[in-house]
Write a protein that holds these residues in place. Structure first.
Motif, PDB file in Angstrom:
ATOM      1  N   UNK A  33      59.730 -47.069 -81.192  1.00  0.00           N
ATOM      2  CA  UNK A  33      60.274 -45.739 -81.468  1.00  0.00           C
ATOM      3  C   UNK A  33      59.393 -44.977 -82.460  1.00  0.00           C
ATOM      4  N   UNK A  34      58.891 -45.669 -83.495  1.00  0.00           N
ATOM      5  CA  UNK A  34      58.027 -44.996 -84.468  1.00  0.00           C
ATOM      6  C   UNK A  34      56.739 -44.505 -83.813  1.00  0.00           C
ATOM      7  N   UNK A  35      56.158 -45.290 -82.921  1.00  0.00           N
ATOM      8  CA  UNK A  35      54.969 -44.857 -82.196  1.00  0.00           C
ATOM      9  C   UNK A  35      55.292 -43.679 -81.285  1.00  0.00           C
ATOM     10  N   UNK A  36      56.451 -43.749 -80.640  1.00  0.00           N
ATOM     11  CA  UNK A  36      56.885 -42.670 -79.751  1.00  0.00           C
ATOM     12  C   UNK A  36      57.032 -41.357 -80.516  1.00  0.00           C
ATOM     13  N   UNK A  37      57.626 -41.421 -81.713  1.00  0.00           N
ATOM     14  CA  UNK A  37      57.878 -40.215 -82.497  1.00  0.00           C
ATOM     15  C   UNK A  37      56.581 -39.497 -82.850  1.00  0.00           C
ATOM     16  N   UNK A  38      55.555 -40.260 -83.219  1.00  0.00           N
ATOM     17  CA  UNK A  38      54.266 -39.649 -83.555  1.00  0.00           C
ATOM     18  C   UNK A  38      53.658 -38.957 -82.343  1.00  0.00           C
ATOM     19  N   UNK A  39      53.676 -39.647 -81.202  1.00  0.00           N
ATOM     20  CA  UNK A  39      53.051 -39.093 -79.995  1.00  0.00           C
ATOM     21  C   UNK A  39      53.773 -37.850 -79.510  1.00  0.00           C
ATOM     22  N   UNK A  40      55.105 -37.855 -79.554  1.00  0.00           N
ATOM     23  CA  UNK A  40      55.878 -36.698 -79.080  1.00  0.00           C
ATOM     24  C   UNK A  40      55.568 -35.465 -79.919  1.00  0.00           C
ATOM     25  N   UNK A  41      55.532 -35.629 -81.248  1.00  0.00           N
ATOM     26  CA  UNK A  41      55.232 -34.492 -82.111  1.00  0.00           C
ATOM     27  C   UNK A  41      53.860 -33.902 -81.843  1.00  0.00           C
ATOM     28  N   UNK A  42      52.852 -34.783 -81.757  1.00  0.00           N
ATOM     29  CA  UNK A  42      51.496 -34.312 -81.494  1.00  0.00           C
ATOM     30  C   UNK A  42      51.404 -33.632 -80.127  1.00  0.00           C
ATOM     31  N   UNK A  43      52.027 -34.237 -79.123  1.00  0.00           N
ATOM     32  CA  UNK A  43      51.903 -33.712 -77.759  1.00  0.00           C
ATOM     33  C   UNK A  43      52.569 -32.347 -77.617  1.00  0.00           C
ATOM     34  N   UNK A  44      53.778 -32.207 -78.168  1.00  0.00           N
ATOM     35  CA  UNK A  44      54.466 -30.920 -78.050  1.00  0.00           C
ATOM     36  C   UNK A  44      53.707 -29.827 -78.797  1.00  0.00           C
ATOM     37  N   UNK A  45      53.194 -30.150 -79.969  1.00  0.00           N
ATOM     38  CA  UNK A  45      52.446 -29.140 -80.727  1.00  0.00           C
ATOM     39  C   UNK A  45      51.144 -28.786 -80.012  1.00  0.00           C
ATOM     40  N   UNK A  46      50.541 -29.783 -79.346  1.00  0.00           N
ATOM     41  CA  UNK A  46      49.319 -29.500 -78.585  1.00  0.00           C
ATOM     42  C   UNK A  46      49.608 -28.608 -77.383  1.00  0.00           C
ATOM     43  N   UNK A  47      50.796 -28.739 -76.792  1.00  0.00           N
ATOM     44  CA  UNK A  47      51.152 -27.941 -75.622  1.00  0.00           C
ATOM     45  C   UNK A  47      51.513 -26.513 -76.006  1.00  0.00           C
ATOM     46  N   UNK A  48      52.324 -26.354 -77.067  1.00  0.00           N
ATOM     47  CA  UNK A  48      52.869 -25.029 -77.396  1.00  0.00           C
ATOM     48  C   UNK A  48      52.186 -24.370 -78.578  1.00  0.00           C
ATOM     49  N   UNK A  49      51.746 -25.159 -79.553  1.00  0.00           N
ATOM     50  CA  UNK A  49      51.151 -24.594 -80.760  1.00  0.00           C
ATOM     51  C   UNK A  49      52.157 -23.920 -81.667  1.00  0.00           C
ATOM     52  N   UNK A  50      53.459 -24.171 -81.449  1.00  0.00           N
ATOM     53  CA  UNK A  50      54.512 -23.530 -82.253  1.00  0.00           C
ATOM     54  C   UNK A  50      55.205 -24.564 -83.135  1.00  0.00           C
TER      55      UNK A  50
END
Length: 423
Positions: A33-50
């Motif tokens: 879960x901790x690894x998942x949380x890091x990846x989700x945050x980075x990925x969403x910010x990379x997609x939207x930039x918001x």
């Protein structure tokens, strides 16, 4: 198996194979879960930039954890807890596999990620009370505090190593992180499926407002349980200085991102080392006074951090803050589980989880609002003083908790203390 950085249970707990399997399963899912949380945050910010979308990640996780916990607690007391945990982990595994597949196929978007994270949060909300309620059935009452400490050490190790490992794997792409997380969840689900767990046959009751809120009523009637849960609620609510770490790092300590990273890690390191010590040493006497002293130490550490102008003293204060918090957490978790009959543990664990989740979220909000009025230093100072005031008030309001000697008290002894209070 889970990463080797998680401390192993001591010999006394290793004799209980069911607990070891449970611990390994929980450690694996925590790292995942901790690894998942890091990846989700980075990925969403990379997609939207918001930055706003990063807040949505927290929102879709927070709402299920509060709205669904009471029904989840009722289910934990009505059905086989092992099967509930297993079902929750399978749902989480399926969601992570979908996330990995869509990412690797370049067919993922922000909405899809948030929906899958929401699904994971719903599954975790139903899994959490059952998982908490299983521990007392896996070890004798005398070993429960050590088991809680070992659980805490695994969680802290996951919170320290998991994000770092996730960040390193993210270099190869978020799909790789999700794939590794899915493997860890599969390990966890497999271990839970093979776990030998004995639960008292539950007495089936229809879901009514009375049964859903039975945990709230139980806590109100048990003064020691009410005292220890509410003490933690107000201490965390007032002492949320860690939410202000970016301000302290930049404007007070005049350090850069490296300093902020050290400040964020310090409480977790303190908590991890304290949990390892508690896993090998029993608290046999004066647990009430130890708990109040630990919460008071939390308040003093908050004050020292607030007034510190040098990074080494700030790190030391945060290290102590994490260690004191772990002592309080182990005593609270053990006392609540041991004072609660097995038939009520799911619902009481759900109420306790609501208190913890709410205090963490509102504590960060409170610290931010007060910091806007008084500044970061003023907010932290006020939080430390407020924590010490709550400790003094709770020692007066809950005298049996203050005088409590042992974590495990026989039911007849508790009834005698309750009668003595009414005389």
């Amino acid at each position: 198996m889970p990463p080797s950085s998680a401390p192993c249970p001591p010999d006394s707990l290793l004799q209980h194979r069911a607990y070891v399997a449970f611990w390994c399963a929980r450690t694996a899912s925590s790292f995942g879960f901790q690894m998942l949380a890091v990846a989700v945050g980075w990925q969403i910010y990379a997609i939207t930039g918001r930055a706003f979308d990063l807040g949505l990640i927290g929102l879709v996780q927070f709402l299920p954890s509060v709205l669904l916990l009471l029904p989840a607690g009722h289910m934990a007391d009505q059905f086989d807890r092992r099967r509930i945990v297993l079902f929750g982990q399978i749902v989480e595994w399926v969601a992570i596999v979908l996330l990995a597949t869509l990412t690797l196929l370049h067919a993922v978007n922000e909405v899809g990620i948030l929906l899958l994270i929401f699904t994971i949060a719903v599954a975790k909300a139903f899994e959490s009370p059952s998982m908490q309620s299983m521990v007392p059935a896996l070890v004798p009452p005398s070993l429960l505090p050590r088991a809680m400490a070992v659980n805490g050490s695994a969680m802290q190790a996951a919170s320290i190593v998991g994000p770092a490992l996730g960040g390193l794997l993210y270099v190869a792409g978020p799909g790789v992180v999700y794939a590794v997380s899915a493997v860890l969840y599969l390990i966890a689900a497999t271990l839970v499926s093979r776990l030998r767990y004995e639960q008292t046959p539950p007495k089936r009751e229809p879901a009514t407002l009375k049964t859903l809120f039975a945990g709230v009523h139980f806590i109100r009637e048990r003064k020691d349980v009410l005292g220890v849960i509410s003490l933690d609620l107000f201490a965390v609510l007032l002492g949320g200085a860690t939410a202000l770490l970016p301000i302290f790092a930049k404007d007070v300590l005049h350090t850069g991102p490296w300093g902020l990273g050290l400040l964020r890690a310090a409480p977790a390191v303190g908590a991890l080392l304290m949990s390892v010590w508690l896993a090998r040493h029993s608290m046999e006497r004066n647990v009430g006074k130890i708990m109040f002293a630990a919460v008071a130490g939390f308040g003093v550490a908050t004050l020292i951090f607030a007034l510190s102008k040098v990074i080494w003293l700030s790190l030391l204060a945060l290290f102590a803050l994490g260690a004191f918090d772990m002592v309080s957490m182990v005593i609270r978790g053990s006392l609540v589980q041991l004072d609660t009959p097995d038939a009520m543990r799911g619902r009481v664990s759900a109420v306790n989880a609501i208190f913890i989740n709410t205090s963490n979220q509102l504590g960060e909000f409170e610290s931010g609002m007060v910091a806007a009025w008084l500044g970061a230093v003023g907010s932290a100072v006020l939080g430390g003083i407020g924590t010490l005031a709550v400790v003094g008030l709770w020692m007066w309001m809950f005298p049996t908790l203050r005088r409590r000697q042992r974590l495990h008290v026989a039911p007849s002894t508790q009834e005698g203390e309750a009668q003595a209070q009414t005389v």
